[in-house]
Design a protein around this motif. Structure first.
Motif, PDB file in Angstrom:
ATOM      1  N   ILE A   1      -5.140   3.351   2.407  1.00 46.88           N
ATOM      2  CA  ILE A   1      -4.578   4.111   3.524  1.00 46.88           C
ATOM      3  C   ILE A   1      -3.481   5.074   3.079  1.00 46.88           C
ATOM      4  N   LEU A   2      -2.643   4.609   2.144  1.00 55.90           N
ATOM      5  CA  LEU A   2      -1.434   5.345   1.762  1.00 55.90           C
ATOM      6  C   LEU A   2      -1.415   5.659   0.274  1.00 55.90           C
ATOM      7  N   PRO A   3      -0.645   6.698  -0.101  1.00 53.65           N
ATOM      8  CA  PRO A   3      -0.445   6.940  -1.535  1.00 53.65           C
ATOM      9  C   PRO A   3       0.406   5.827  -2.150  1.00 53.65           C
ATOM     10  N   ALA A   4       0.291   5.663  -3.456  1.00 50.17           N
ATOM     11  CA  ALA A   4       0.964   4.561  -4.171  1.00 50.17           C
ATOM     12  C   ALA A   4       2.464   4.524  -3.916  1.00 50.17           C
ATOM     13  N   ARG A   5       3.123   5.681  -3.870  1.00 54.12           N
ATOM     14  CA  ARG A   5       4.584   5.679  -3.680  1.00 54.12           C
ATOM     15  C   ARG A   5       4.966   5.085  -2.322  1.00 54.12           C
ATOM     16  N   LYS A   6       4.142   5.318  -1.304  1.00 55.48           N
ATOM     17  CA  LYS A   6       4.433   4.750   0.017  1.00 55.48           C
ATOM     18  C   LYS A   6       4.130   3.255   0.038  1.00 55.48           C
ATOM     19  N   VAL A   7       3.098   2.836  -0.667  1.00 59.74           N
ATOM     20  CA  VAL A   7       2.779   1.405  -0.726  1.00 59.74           C
ATOM     21  C   VAL A   7       3.943   0.666  -1.395  1.00 59.74           C
ATOM     22  N   GLY A   8       4.467   1.223  -2.469  1.00 57.24           N
ATOM     23  CA  GLY A   8       5.626   0.617  -3.129  1.00 57.24           C
ATOM     24  C   GLY A   8       6.825   0.546  -2.202  1.00 57.24           C
ATOM     25  N   ASN A   9       6.935   1.537  -1.328  1.00 58.79           N
ATOM     26  CA  ASN A   9       8.057   1.560  -0.379  1.00 58.79           C
ATOM     27  C   ASN A   9       7.941   0.476   0.688  1.00 58.79           C
ATOM     28  N   ILE A  10       6.726  -0.008   0.945  1.00 64.16           N
ATOM     29  CA  ILE A  10       6.567  -1.078   1.943  1.00 64.16           C
ATOM     30  C   ILE A  10       7.365  -2.299   1.511  1.00 64.16           C
ATOM     31  N   TYR A  11       7.091  -2.760   0.316  1.00 63.73           N
ATOM     32  CA  TYR A  11       7.736  -3.983  -0.177  1.00 63.73           C
ATOM     33  C   TYR A  11       9.230  -3.757  -0.418  1.00 63.73           C
ATOM     34  N   ARG A  12       9.587  -2.596  -0.919  1.00 60.81           N
ATOM     35  CA  ARG A  12      10.998  -2.274  -1.136  1.00 60.81           C
ATOM     36  C   ARG A  12      11.740  -2.251   0.199  1.00 60.81           C
ATOM     37  N   SER A  13      11.128  -1.635   1.203  1.00 58.05           N
ATOM     38  CA  SER A  13      11.761  -1.548   2.529  1.00 58.05           C
ATOM     39  C   SER A  13      11.955  -2.918   3.147  1.00 58.05           C
ATOM     40  N   GLU A  14      10.978  -3.798   2.976  1.00 61.76           N
ATOM     41  CA  GLU A  14      11.122  -5.165   3.489  1.00 61.76           C
ATOM     42  C   GLU A  14      12.298  -5.870   2.828  1.00 61.76           C
ATOM     43  N   ARG A  15      12.399  -5.750   1.508  1.00 56.99           N
ATOM     44  CA  ARG A  15      13.515  -6.387   0.781  1.00 56.99           C
ATOM     45  C   ARG A  15      14.851  -5.809   1.227  1.00 56.99           C
ATOM     46  N   GLU A  16      14.919  -4.489   1.336  1.00 60.80           N
ATOM     47  CA  GLU A  16      16.175  -3.850   1.751  1.00 60.80           C
ATOM     48  C   GLU A  16      16.575  -4.287   3.154  1.00 60.80           C
ATOM     49  N   PHE A  17      15.603  -4.362   4.054  1.00 62.63           N
ATOM     50  CA  PHE A  17      15.909  -4.760   5.423  1.00 62.63           C
ATOM     51  C   PHE A  17      16.441  -6.191   5.460  1.00 62.63           C
TER      52      PHE A  17
END
Length: 165
Positions: free
Chosen positions: A128-144
């Motif tokens: 669905i998404l480019p790799a950089r956005k997929v990486g941001n999913i997990y990073r965003s969860e951790r940051e939140f």
């Protein structure tokens, strides 16, 4: 008033007080559970808003992404709930080496299952998404999560400071 009548009134009042205490307790418990559920819903909404902002999804990406993310979140939350249930069960047992080893094995099993879920959904997200956005999913969860933990700690510290004389 006759003695029988007075005793009957005391008996009824005693019975009512015995019945009402558990009822009041149950009502208070239900209210606390509803309050906790409302807080969880609010936190989940904030998390989704945070992730959405961090991913900067196009409308086409968002349409495809959110249903998959919802399934991913459900699996993760089910695993976390199972982990919590099992930890409660083990908590009551005496801490022997055998119990500690069992707890360690279970914890490693949960970590393995979590990695499997994330790996499987990484593949789905990559469709669905480019790799950089997929990486941001997990990073965003951790940051939140880190941000929420920090805020809770600050609130706790502030409450403790206010309680000091």
């Amino acid at each position: 008033m006759s003695m029988k009548r007075r005793n009957l009134i005391w008996l009824i009042m005693g019975f009512l007080s015995m019945v009402m205490v558990p009822v009041r307790h149950a009502i208070a418990q239900d209210a606390a559970q509803e309050d906790a559920a409302a807080k969880q819903d609010k936190i989940k909404a904030l998390e989704l808003l945070y992730i959405s902002r961090e991913l900067d999804l196009t409308s086409e990406e968002a349409e495809k992404f959110w249903p998959v993310y919802k399934k991913y979140s459900k699996e993760v939350n089910e695993l976390l709930a199972e982990r919590k249930r099992k930890a409660k069960e083990l908590k009551g047992q005496p801490r022997t080496d055998a119990v500690a080893e069992e707890a360690l094995d279970k914890e490693l099993g949960y970590e393995r299952k979590m990695l499997e879920i994330k790996t499987r959904y990484k593949q789905e997200f990559m469709k669905i998404l480019p790799a950089r956005k997929v990486g941001n999913i997990y990073r965003s969860e951790r940051e939140f999560r880190a941000m929420m933990i920090r805020q809770l700690k600050e609130r706790k510290d502030n409450r403790m400071l206010r309680k000091r004389p």
